[in-house]
Design a protein around this motif. Sequence first.
Motif, PDB file in Angstrom:
ATOM      1  N   UNK A 165       0.834  -1.207   0.000  1.00 58.68           N
ATOM      2  CA  UNK A 165       0.000   0.000   0.000  1.00 58.68           C
ATOM      3  C   UNK A 165       0.865   1.252   0.000  1.00 58.68           C
ATOM      4  N   UNK A 196      -9.348   4.881   4.203  1.00 59.79           N
ATOM      5  CA  UNK A 196      -8.385   4.144   3.394  1.00 59.79           C
ATOM      6  C   UNK A 196      -9.095   2.865   2.986  1.00 59.79           C
ATOM      7  N   UNK A 197      -9.620   2.845   1.749  1.00 56.38           N
ATOM      8  CA  UNK A 197     -10.468   1.719   1.348  1.00 56.38           C
ATOM      9  C   UNK A 197      -9.704   0.399   1.230  1.00 56.38           C
ATOM     10  N   UNK A 198      -8.390   0.492   1.088  1.00 54.05           N
ATOM     11  CA  UNK A 198      -7.614  -0.739   0.885  1.00 54.05           C
ATOM     12  C   UNK A 198      -7.382  -1.456   2.211  1.00 54.05           C
ATOM     13  N   UNK A 199      -7.022  -0.665   3.193  1.00 52.98           N
ATOM     14  CA  UNK A 199      -6.647  -1.260   4.472  1.00 52.98           C
ATOM     15  C   UNK A 199      -7.863  -1.855   5.139  1.00 52.98           C
ATOM     16  N   UNK A 200      -7.714  -3.028   5.621  1.00 49.07           N
ATOM     17  CA  UNK A 200      -8.850  -3.701   6.239  1.00 49.07           C
ATOM     18  C   UNK A 200      -8.396  -4.466   7.464  1.00 49.07           C
ATOM     19  N   UNK A 201      -7.473  -3.904   8.204  1.00 53.52           N
ATOM     20  CA  UNK A 201      -7.028  -4.547   9.444  1.00 53.52           C
ATOM     21  C   UNK A 201      -8.143  -4.542  10.461  1.00 53.52           C
ATOM     22  N   UNK A 202      -7.906  -5.197  11.525  1.00 49.68           N
ATOM     23  CA  UNK A 202      -8.854  -5.269  12.631  1.00 49.68           C
ATOM     24  C   UNK A 202      -9.343  -3.860  12.978  1.00 49.68           C
ATOM     25  N   UNK A 229      -8.083 -10.184   3.350  1.00 50.37           N
ATOM     26  CA  UNK A 229      -8.673  -8.850   3.494  1.00 50.37           C
ATOM     27  C   UNK A 229      -8.442  -8.316   4.899  1.00 50.37           C
ATOM     28  N   UNK A 234     -11.143  -0.726  14.818  1.00 52.40           N
ATOM     29  CA  UNK A 234     -11.479  -0.340  16.181  1.00 52.40           C
ATOM     30  C   UNK A 234     -12.819   0.362  16.136  1.00 52.40           C
ATOM     31  N   UNK A 294      -4.367  -2.575  17.184  1.00 52.61           N
ATOM     32  CA  UNK A 294      -5.227  -1.436  17.470  1.00 52.61           C
ATOM     33  C   UNK A 294      -6.676  -1.802  17.167  1.00 52.61           C
ATOM     34  N   UNK A 309      -6.669   6.419  11.370  1.00 51.75           N
ATOM     35  CA  UNK A 309      -6.529   7.362  12.479  1.00 51.75           C
ATOM     36  C   UNK A 309      -5.250   8.189  12.329  1.00 51.75           C
ATOM     37  N   UNK A 357      -6.141   1.859  12.660  1.00 50.16           N
ATOM     38  CA  UNK A 357      -4.991   2.618  13.133  1.00 50.16           C
ATOM     39  C   UNK A 357      -4.431   3.478  11.999  1.00 50.16           C
ATOM     40  N   UNK A 358      -4.320   2.910  10.796  1.00 49.93           N
ATOM     41  CA  UNK A 358      -3.776   3.686   9.682  1.00 49.93           C
ATOM     42  C   UNK A 358      -4.669   4.866   9.337  1.00 49.93           C
ATOM     43  N   UNK A 367     -14.692   2.840  17.466  1.00 50.68           N
ATOM     44  CA  UNK A 367     -14.679   4.017  18.325  1.00 50.68           C
ATOM     45  C   UNK A 367     -16.075   4.633  18.300  1.00 50.68           C
ATOM     46  N   UNK A 374       4.530   7.128   7.123  1.00 52.89           N
ATOM     47  CA  UNK A 374       4.293   5.921   6.323  1.00 52.89           C
ATOM     48  C   UNK A 374       5.370   4.862   6.552  1.00 52.89           C
ATOM     49  N   UNK A 375       6.346   5.157   7.399  1.00 52.17           N
ATOM     50  CA  UNK A 375       7.412   4.191   7.663  1.00 52.17           C
ATOM     51  C   UNK A 375       7.313   3.705   9.114  1.00 52.17           C
ATOM     52  N   UNK A 376       8.169   2.765   9.486  1.00 51.15           N
ATOM     53  CA  UNK A 376       8.152   2.230  10.849  1.00 51.15           C
ATOM     54  C   UNK A 376       9.062   3.025  11.767  1.00 51.15           C
TER      55      UNK A 376
END
Lengths: 347, 347
Positions: free
Chosen positions: A246, B3-9, A340, B11, A347, B24, B21-22, B13, B41-43
Amino acid sequence: MSDPVHDGDPTRLTDDARLTEDGLIARFFAPIAGEGAFGLRDDAARIVPGEGMELVVTLDTLVAGVHFFPDDPPGAIGRKALGVNVSDLASKGAEPRGFLLSAALPQDHGARWLGQFAAGLKDAAEAFRCPLLGGDTVKIPGPLTLSVTAFGETPRGAMVHRFDARPGDRVVVTGTIGDSALGLLLRTAPGAPWTDALGVEGRVFLTDRYLHPRPRLAAIAALRAHARAAMDVSDGLAGDLAKMCRTSGVSAEVDVALVPLSDPVRAALAVDPTLIDTVLTGGDDYEILCAVPDAALAPFLDACDRAGLRATAIGTFVERNGEEDALPVFRDGGVETRYASGSYSHF
Amino acid sequence: MSDPVHDGDPTRLTDDARLTEDGLIARFFAPIAGEGAFGLRDDAARIVPGEGMELVVTLDTLVAGVHFFPDDPPGAIGRKALGVNVSDLASKGAEPRGFLLSAALPQDHGARWLGQFAAGLKDAAEAFRCPLLGGDTVKIPGPLTLSVTAFGETPRGAMVHRFDARPGDRVVVTGTIGDSALGLLLRTAPGAPWTDALGVEGRVFLTDRYLHPRPRLAAIAALRAHARAAMDVSDGLAGDLAKMCRTSGVSAEVDVALVPLSDPVRAALAVDPTLIDTVLTGGDDYEILCAVPDAALAPFLDACDRAGLRATAIGTFVERNGEEDALPVFRDGGVETRYASGSYSHF
């Protein structure tokens, strides 16, 4: 160590009649302090990068009950708090230089707990050559919360970013994937059928991999010399690769058969093949995921090998054509999977 | 920002169906990011000290219910989290360069709260010229816990330490002392007789002093040029002076009549003279306490004055003869007080 002069508001920790913040720092943390920390007697630390070097800084926060179990061994918690941050540094091609610790301690974390925690932290600081530079210790009416800021050093301009992968670069990982995820499962679901396939040695290995991240410092030289992009695998291979894709504006194709697995993980998969999803999406691997230009692959693998570190090419970064192929695809025989919710997000 | 791509867990709120998280980070924190943050965008972040400069790093952690009230305005909490750290930098003679933020957020801190928090943080980052470089955002099943790591810069070797005060040096403070302690009392004990002596303006002033630390960046040049030792007054004048004495191996004598007080504090003391103990031991002043060689006192005060900052000599550092006189003595007319529990310790 007692300090007869200081008489600030004492904290009544379980194992001590009185333990002030200054006493606690002198007793548990000063032995871990390095150059620039001034024996933890100042409000701040000094850090001077070497000639021609620049600093890389990273911060990770761990909360009891979220990132580790409150009853994990205190020493393991200490090693982990530092280890996950040093892992970030290593993935950037940065040699550790030191760290700051924020420790928010519940009232029942007394001298016994702190002693074990500090011992684990000291072991890790020595192993990673990353001394304590300073920090803050506070009370918290809630869960143990640890935040580490780690400082590393790279030659100027040599920091390896997460977001520079290009189509055609190879997807490479160090070590083996999924050990920690199964180590966690061993703890949370100990009676599952696959666990019978593991000998004592396998159980110990997976548990150790969960408890004790080993930052891949051996990869630093190879990353600086040959990698285009890199990050550590902390939130699961699928999710972290998706993040790299991404931020780099690319996608990726991974051949699941090439993903490096330990013997215990292979044994578990032989009993329960569906565990592959856990292996590919589970967190806490603390391996390095990187993008290596095709022409640099052999030198990169050689450099890792010479450093005693296994590295494996598992796929290729590809052009991203739109939203639908933005997530990396994992090919397993004829089956294609896009995770997905591939990120084990804290988080 | 979604961010339509990101689909992590996700939260859940309170104000948003889903806030990753991304998402946010992109929405609330990226607008505060500075050079070296790579747009978050980096760690990790990069920091390069200027030619001939070295870095000073400091870390302070604030826990809701311990260091601030959970229902303090979110923007004030954001300003305070950064302000208390920049105050540490200023006291070391270091110009702010940037900061990392660890935010451990309870589940009920939603987009509305975060928006106000980030707005306060952004105001502070701009006012202190101290941009966000990176950090970590996690969930916490407990109180809001914020940890800031702040980076500053001094000419090589110019960092002003806490532990270098010598007998004969003058004890100097900036601004006025005790405002914040009475601001806190206004909140926790609003009906006390002395509060009637304050007009609305006085109440607003004291409350503002409690909520909004103003790091004394104007003192940096004077400190570098003239101070032997310095620290910020965060845990109370008496306790912090005791710390400076202890780490420097000296003691000190303070003339209470010389301690600079604001008009509202004078008005309060006129009604209740016993408040002087609170004024001298209460926390959160965020003024600078320093040791200035006698010969450098006039140039130091002049340099502060030219920078628009009031500084006042209130006493003298003296030889320490043993444990009994290790604590600084505060002389008020004929009365001598050593504040044995002089530190408003958060631990």
